[in-house]
Write an enzyme that holds these catalytic residues in place. Structure first.
Site, mmCIF file in Angstrom:
data_model
loop_
_atom_site.group_PDB
_atom_site.id
_atom_site.type_symbol
_atom_site.label_atom_id
_atom_site.label_comp_id
_atom_site.label_asym_id
_atom_site.label_seq_id
_atom_site.Cartn_x
_atom_site.Cartn_y
_atom_site.Cartn_z
ATOM 1 C CG ASP A 47 17.009 -27.594 -48.274
ATOM 2 O OD1 ASP A 47 17.518 -26.850 -49.150
ATOM 3 O OD2 ASP A 47 16.413 -28.643 -48.559
ATOM 4 C CB SER A 48 22.292 -26.738 -46.684
ATOM 5 O OG SER A 48 22.011 -28.087 -46.975
#
Length: 92
Positions: A47-48
């Site tokens: 994810d980010s």
């Protein structure tokens, strides 16, 4: 006469091996699952936040600083390797 450069830059294969290790450790996945064409988000599940941490791990491993904008543009393991190789060659 040239002398061997003991401080030479790592080869592309050495960079790839280290980046693969970093990605595998970051996502707790088998090393065999981390390929040059592996997409950090889609294939490895980053994810980010994990991508930011991956970039920080690369910075520490290769003693460089990645600009945030550039780090956001790196989508695959291979792109990270290409960037690192170009950067190291440029800094020679």
């Amino acid at each position: 006469m040239t002398t061997p450069d003991t401080g030479s830059n790592p080869s592309r294969l050495e960079i790839l091996a280290r980046v693969r290790e970093i990605a595998a450790q970051r996502e707790d996945c088998p090393l065999g699952r981390v390929l040059p064409e592996s997409d950090l988000e889609h294939d490895l599940g980053m994810d980010s936040l994990a991508r930011v941490e991956f970039a920080m791990d690369i910075e520490m491993a290769f003693d460089i600083e990645l600009e945030d904008e550039l780090a956001d543009q790196i989508k695959t393991v291979g792109q990270a390797v290409e960037y690192l190789q170009m950067r190291m060659e440029a800094e020679g």
